[in-house]
Motif scaffolding. Sequence first.
Motif, short mmCIF file in Angstrom:
data_model
loop_
_atom_site.label_atom_id
_atom_site.label_comp_id
_atom_site.label_asym_id
_atom_site.label_seq_id
_atom_site.Cartn_x
_atom_site.Cartn_y
_atom_site.Cartn_z
N VAL A 140 76.68 62.01 28.61
CA VAL A 140 76.30 62.02 29.82
C VAL A 140 76.20 60.64 30.42
N GLN A 141 74.78 60.40 29.28
CA GLN A 141 74.55 59.29 29.18
C GLN A 141 74.96 58.04 29.96
N TYR A 142 76.17 57.27 29.14
CA TYR A 142 76.98 56.57 28.94
C TYR A 142 78.31 56.46 29.93
N LEU A 143 79.08 58.15 30.13
CA LEU A 143 79.84 57.94 30.46
C LEU A 143 79.89 58.51 32.23
N VAL A 144 78.59 59.79 32.47
CA VAL A 144 78.61 60.61 33.59
C VAL A 144 77.63 59.72 34.55
N VAL A 145 76.58 59.14 34.87
CA VAL A 145 75.71 58.68 35.28
C VAL A 145 76.06 57.43 35.37
N PRO A 146 76.89 56.50 35.33
CA PRO A 146 76.84 55.33 35.56
C PRO A 146 78.14 55.60 36.31
N ARG A 147 79.25 56.45 36.52
CA ARG A 147 80.12 57.37 37.53
C ARG A 147 79.45 57.86 38.57
N MET A 148 78.70 58.94 38.49
CA MET A 148 78.11 59.37 39.89
C MET A 148 77.60 57.95 40.53
N THR A 149 76.16 57.64 40.00
CA THR A 149 75.47 56.46 40.02
C THR A 149 77.12 55.23 41.39
N ALA A 150 77.68 55.06 40.35
CA ALA A 150 78.47 54.15 41.29
C ALA A 150 79.38 54.94 42.36
N LEU A 151 79.81 56.29 42.31
CA LEU A 151 80.19 56.60 43.12
C LEU A 151 79.31 57.00 44.90
N PHE A 152 78.28 57.59 44.69
CA PHE A 152 77.02 57.85 45.40
C PHE A 152 76.86 56.76 45.70
N ILE A 153 76.53 54.68 44.67
CA ILE A 153 76.20 54.55 46.18
C ILE A 153 77.73 53.29 46.98
N MET A 154 78.92 54.30 46.28
CA MET A 154 80.17 53.31 47.05
C MET A 154 80.72 54.33 48.34
N ILE A 155 80.71 55.36 48.23
CA ILE A 155 81.68 56.45 48.79
C ILE A 155 80.86 55.91 50.05
N PRO A 156 79.37 55.69 50.70
CA PRO A 156 79.24 56.05 51.84
C PRO A 156 79.13 54.38 52.47
N VAL A 157 79.58 53.60 51.22
CA VAL A 157 79.65 51.85 51.94
C VAL A 157 81.05 51.83 52.46
N LEU A 158 81.86 52.94 51.82
CA LEU A 158 82.95 52.72 52.25
C LEU A 158 82.92 53.90 53.48
N SER A 159 82.85 54.98 53.40
CA SER A 159 82.91 55.81 54.70
C SER A 159 82.10 54.50 55.69
N VAL A 160 81.29 54.21 55.78
CA VAL A 160 80.82 53.44 56.80
C VAL A 160 82.48 51.98 57.48
N LEU A 161 82.71 51.36 56.49
CA LEU A 161 83.43 50.73 56.75
C LEU A 161 85.16 50.94 57.01
N ALA A 162 84.82 52.34 56.70
CA ALA A 162 86.31 52.70 57.14
C ALA A 162 85.89 53.59 58.02
N CYS A 163 85.15 54.35 59.03
CA CYS A 163 85.01 54.09 59.81
C CYS A 163 84.75 53.42 61.22
N LEU A 164 84.23 51.81 60.66
CA LEU A 164 84.63 51.02 61.09
C LEU A 164 86.19 50.64 61.74
N GLU A 165 86.53 50.15 60.71
CA GLU A 165 88.42 49.71 60.90
C GLU A 165 89.13 51.21 61.93
N GLY A 166 88.17 53.37 61.19
CA GLY A 166 89.33 53.39 62.15
C GLY A 166 89.20 53.07 64.07
N ILE A 167 87.57 52.87 64.04
CA ILE A 167 87.49 52.59 65.80
C ILE A 167 88.03 51.10 66.16
N MET A 168 88.41 50.17 64.66
CA MET A 168 88.58 49.32 65.83
C MET A 168 90.54 49.47 65.68
N ALA A 169 91.22 50.09 64.36
CA ALA A 169 91.96 50.57 65.09
C ALA A 169 92.47 51.55 66.18
#
Lengths: 259, 251
Positions: A140-169
């Motif tokens: 769990v420490q080696y496989l799950v923690v890095p994946r969950m942490t990475a997604l927890f950071i990246m999905i909100p960032v991607l959502s913000v970028l996606a919102c901006l892009e959707g509004i521009m489109a």
Amino acid sequence: MNERLEDFIPEWLIGPVEYVGKVGVMFATTIYYLARLAVDWRLTIFQMSNMGINSIPIVFLVVGFTGMMLSLQITTQAMRFGTLHFVGGGIAYVMVRELGPMLTAVVMAGRVGSSIASELGTMKVTDQIDALRSLATNPVQYLVVPRMTALFIMIPVLSVLACLEGIMAGYWIANLVSGGSIEWASYYKFIPEFVETSDVTAALIKSGVFAVAISLVGCVEGMFTTGGAFGVGRATTNAVVYGMVAIFALNYVLDLMLF
Amino acid sequence: MIEIDNLTIAFGRNRVLDGISLHIDEGEIVTIIGGSGTGKSTLLRAIMGLIPVQGGEIHINGTRTDTLSDTSMNSVRKYMGMVFQEGALFDSMNVRENVAFALRRHTKKSEKEIREIVADRLDAVGLDGVEEKWPSELSGGMRRRVGIARAIALHPKILLYDEPTTGLDPILTATVTKLILKMRARYETTSIVVTHDMGVVEMAGDRLYMIHDRKIIVEGTKEILKSDTNPHLREFMDAMHTGSCEKGAGT
């Protein structure tokens, strides 16, 4: 003392109860390692790039086309009723509160949830997860923690970028459909009126919750895979299906709580 | 070194091992034989703390391990190594990274020291120049040997081998068997070898246990293979020899 779960609850309920238990234990174990800051940042950064940065094109494609579709419908109606000045605000309102976070999460459940389940599932059926444990490493420490942490950071960032892009489109299509009547200044003018800071905060919270759900479902499916290649296929399918159901269900619950 | 007392393991309602007891002294090579599905590999996994036990006790170096949490068990696992049936190499890492895995996670050695240890362990298993290869590029025998190199990276006191020769040709089987002996001579390890291969039992084992119908039915030195009259052992031995003859005739 040979009491078992099946002695106390109906047989049809055993599977769901067991599944919720696995998800709960994995979540608690992940939080335990995060609280102790036992995070392998090298692996986490690799996963942020692998799962997050590499997903930008597909997220942008999906959210971009959705923004265009939304704009087409809203602008057409706005032209009928003479409310062109509300088009930008309307698109931004829907994009930030609902479509941006949810579509990003749905795309990530398909692209990343499936890849987590198939990767961990293959490791499970080829004894690699037991090999990790035999090398005194908690999977769990080696496989799950890095994946969950990475997604927890990246999905909100991607959502913000996606919102901006959707509004521009949306602006691009609004401008085209209205024959140039909607310019950037008028499109943008009502966006701050429609979208408040609390909406952005709520969108970020939703994205974070979706990230945890996608990673947990993918990791549970992968780590508990049985049955060789067929089992890996089943785990991958389940990760996508359960992940998407979780996103839609959580979205409704979070809407009730946050708005 | 390893004491197992009245061990019971079950998966759901299916009891796999039922009250078995055995002991392994320091420096011994003990082989566990028995038919397929008799719980030999399950026993190894229980010793390594990879599965929960439903009854009995496991003591390793004087520490009772069956009641330890996974985190506490990790400190015991650091002086144990396990060689899996097909090697179980991490397929997203090359050979060097596989062998260096435990060194990177559990020691503060420099990259230079780690490279030297990896080279030493690969040399011990007779593999040179494969550091940059991926597991998918290795033959079955090479994967087993890299698996052994990875298991001995931290210089463990105890090595557990799960059917290390299954699926290998007779020459590779002899090579892996000699390696088991070499690991004891070089690193003074205590070893448990789960195997179907009587050649491994006769060549490498000091003592053996036979598991049948969830219990240990034969134990003793390897000489017992010739003298013991247990019908299940005799049947097992006859089947092994018939299989060997048929294999020989086939080739």
